[in-house]
Design a protein around this motif. Sequence first.
Motif, PDB file in Angstrom:
ATOM      1  N   LEU A  24      40.621  36.093  49.576  1.00 34.40           N
ATOM      2  CA  LEU A  24      39.610  36.603  48.923  1.00 34.40           C
ATOM      3  C   LEU A  24      38.854  37.736  49.250  1.00 34.40           C
ATOM      4  N   PRO A  25      38.390  37.672  50.446  1.00 33.95           N
ATOM      5  CA  PRO A  25      37.739  38.999  51.221  1.00 33.95           C
ATOM      6  C   PRO A  25      38.784  40.135  51.359  1.00 33.95           C
ATOM      7  N   PRO A  26      39.815  40.207  51.797  1.00 31.04           N
ATOM      8  CA  PRO A  26      40.701  41.305  51.798  1.00 31.04           C
ATOM      9  C   PRO A  26      40.909  41.772  50.446  1.00 31.04           C
ATOM     10  N   LEU A  27      41.136  40.965  49.391  1.00 32.64           N
ATOM     11  CA  LEU A  27      41.386  41.393  47.877  1.00 32.64           C
ATOM     12  C   LEU A  27      40.054  42.199  47.345  1.00 32.64           C
ATOM     13  N   ILE A  28      39.130  41.484  47.733  1.00 31.62           N
ATOM     14  CA  ILE A  28      37.675  42.122  47.082  1.00 31.62           C
ATOM     15  C   ILE A  28      37.574  43.546  48.046  1.00 31.62           C
ATOM     16  N   LEU A  29      37.714  43.740  49.108  1.00 34.80           N
ATOM     17  CA  LEU A  29      38.073  45.048  49.778  1.00 34.80           C
ATOM     18  C   LEU A  29      38.763  46.015  49.128  1.00 34.80           C
ATOM     19  N   SER A  32      37.848  47.235  45.932  1.00 32.16           N
ATOM     20  CA  SER A  32      36.731  48.034  45.805  1.00 32.16           C
ATOM     21  C   SER A  32      37.008  49.436  46.349  1.00 32.16           C
ATOM     22  N   LEU A  33      37.707  49.545  47.466  1.00 32.11           N
ATOM     23  CA  LEU A  33      38.049  50.622  48.104  1.00 32.11           C
ATOM     24  C   LEU A  33      38.958  51.704  47.043  1.00 32.11           C
ATOM     25  N   VAL A  34      40.176  50.949  46.377  1.00 32.64           N
ATOM     26  CA  VAL A  34      40.874  51.576  45.340  1.00 32.64           C
ATOM     27  C   VAL A  34      40.204  52.225  44.250  1.00 32.64           C
ATOM     28  N   TYR A  35      39.194  51.308  43.756  1.00 38.41           N
ATOM     29  CA  TYR A  35      38.404  51.631  42.440  1.00 38.41           C
ATOM     30  C   TYR A  35      37.433  52.932  42.781  1.00 38.41           C
ATOM     31  N   SER A  36      36.797  52.711  43.965  1.00 34.41           N
ATOM     32  CA  SER A  36      36.159  53.832  44.342  1.00 34.41           C
ATOM     33  C   SER A  36      36.763  55.235  44.813  1.00 34.41           C
ATOM     34  N   ALA A  37      37.861  54.826  45.299  1.00 31.56           N
ATOM     35  CA  ALA A  37      38.701  56.132  45.635  1.00 31.56           C
ATOM     36  C   ALA A  37      39.054  56.931  44.432  1.00 31.56           C
ATOM     37  N   SER A  38      39.435  56.175  43.414  1.00 36.55           N
ATOM     38  CA  SER A  38      39.775  56.749  41.880  1.00 36.55           C
ATOM     39  C   SER A  38      38.655  57.533  41.473  1.00 36.55           C
ATOM     40  N   ALA A  51      31.448  49.799  49.604  1.00 39.65           N
ATOM     41  CA  ALA A  51      30.704  48.666  50.399  1.00 39.65           C
ATOM     42  C   ALA A  51      29.738  48.067  49.285  1.00 39.65           C
ATOM     43  N   ARG A  52      29.131  48.894  48.416  1.00 40.67           N
ATOM     44  CA  ARG A  52      28.035  48.223  47.313  1.00 40.67           C
ATOM     45  C   ARG A  52      29.039  47.446  46.415  1.00 40.67           C
ATOM     46  N   LEU A  53      30.188  47.772  45.884  1.00 40.26           N
ATOM     47  CA  LEU A  53      31.077  47.183  45.085  1.00 40.26           C
ATOM     48  C   LEU A  53      31.505  45.792  45.574  1.00 40.26           C
ATOM     49  N   CYS A  54      31.821  45.860  46.721  1.00 39.67           N
ATOM     50  CA  CYS A  54      32.243  44.659  47.519  1.00 39.67           C
ATOM     51  C   CYS A  54      31.197  43.815  47.396  1.00 39.67           C
ATOM     52  N   ALA A  58      31.370  40.065  45.337  1.00 34.75           N
ATOM     53  CA  ALA A  58      31.397  38.827  45.967  1.00 34.75           C
ATOM     54  C   ALA A  58      30.036  38.119  45.479  1.00 34.75           C
ATOM     55  N   GLY A  59      28.920  38.670  45.233  1.00 35.52           N
ATOM     56  CA  GLY A  59      27.776  38.127  44.810  1.00 35.52           C
ATOM     57  C   GLY A  59      28.029  37.491  43.492  1.00 35.52           C
ATOM     58  N   PHE A  60      28.759  38.377  42.306  1.00 33.11           N
ATOM     59  CA  PHE A  60      28.859  37.835  41.223  1.00 33.11           C
ATOM     60  C   PHE A  60      29.732  36.534  41.170  1.00 33.11           C
ATOM     61  N   MET A  61      30.849  36.491  42.234  1.00 29.57           N
ATOM     62  CA  MET A  61      31.789  35.453  42.261  1.00 29.57           C
ATOM     63  C   MET A  61      30.772  34.113  42.743  1.00 29.57           C
ATOM     64  N   ALA A  62      30.150  34.495  43.643  1.00 32.37           N
ATOM     65  CA  ALA A  62      29.114  33.340  44.184  1.00 32.37           C
ATOM     66  C   ALA A  62      28.373  32.684  43.236  1.00 32.37           C
ATOM     67  N   VAL A  63      27.785  33.474  42.327  1.00 30.93           N
ATOM     68  CA  VAL A  63      26.909  33.156  41.165  1.00 30.93           C
ATOM     69  C   VAL A  63      27.748  32.152  40.182  1.00 30.93           C
ATOM     70  N   VAL A  64      28.818  32.733  40.061  1.00 32.24           N
ATOM     71  CA  VAL A  64      29.700  31.977  39.319  1.00 32.24           C
ATOM     72  C   VAL A  64      30.115  30.565  39.638  1.00 32.24           C
ATOM     73  N   LEU A  65      30.547  30.552  41.099  1.00 30.35           N
ATOM     74  CA  LEU A  65      30.716  29.579  41.566  1.00 30.35           C
ATOM     75  C   LEU A  65      29.650  28.370  41.426  1.00 30.35           C
TER      76      LEU A  65
END
Length: 75
Positions: A24-29, A32-38, A51-54, A58-65
């Motif tokens: 999960l952490p590498p996937l989120i990272l 975030s990097l690919v989306y921001s770079a685009s 970093a902000r998007l990451c 993660a916060g959204f996923m923690a809230v859903v969990l």
Amino acid sequence: MTGNLTDLLAATTSPTMLGRLWFLPPLILIISLVYSASRYETPSRILGRAARLCLQIAGFMAVVLGLLAWLSAGL
């Protein structure tokens, strides 16, 4: 109620579940990097936004969990 919460905790901390969570952490990272770079061109802005998007993802996923754990605690 405590038994159900204990069962839920045991299910989420099983070795197979923890093995899957390591991806999960590498996937989120990477997402975030690919989306921001685009969207941005300067490296400092890409890294800052990634970093902000990451943290947002993660916060959204923690809230859903937490919400799903709370909803399933009564089952």
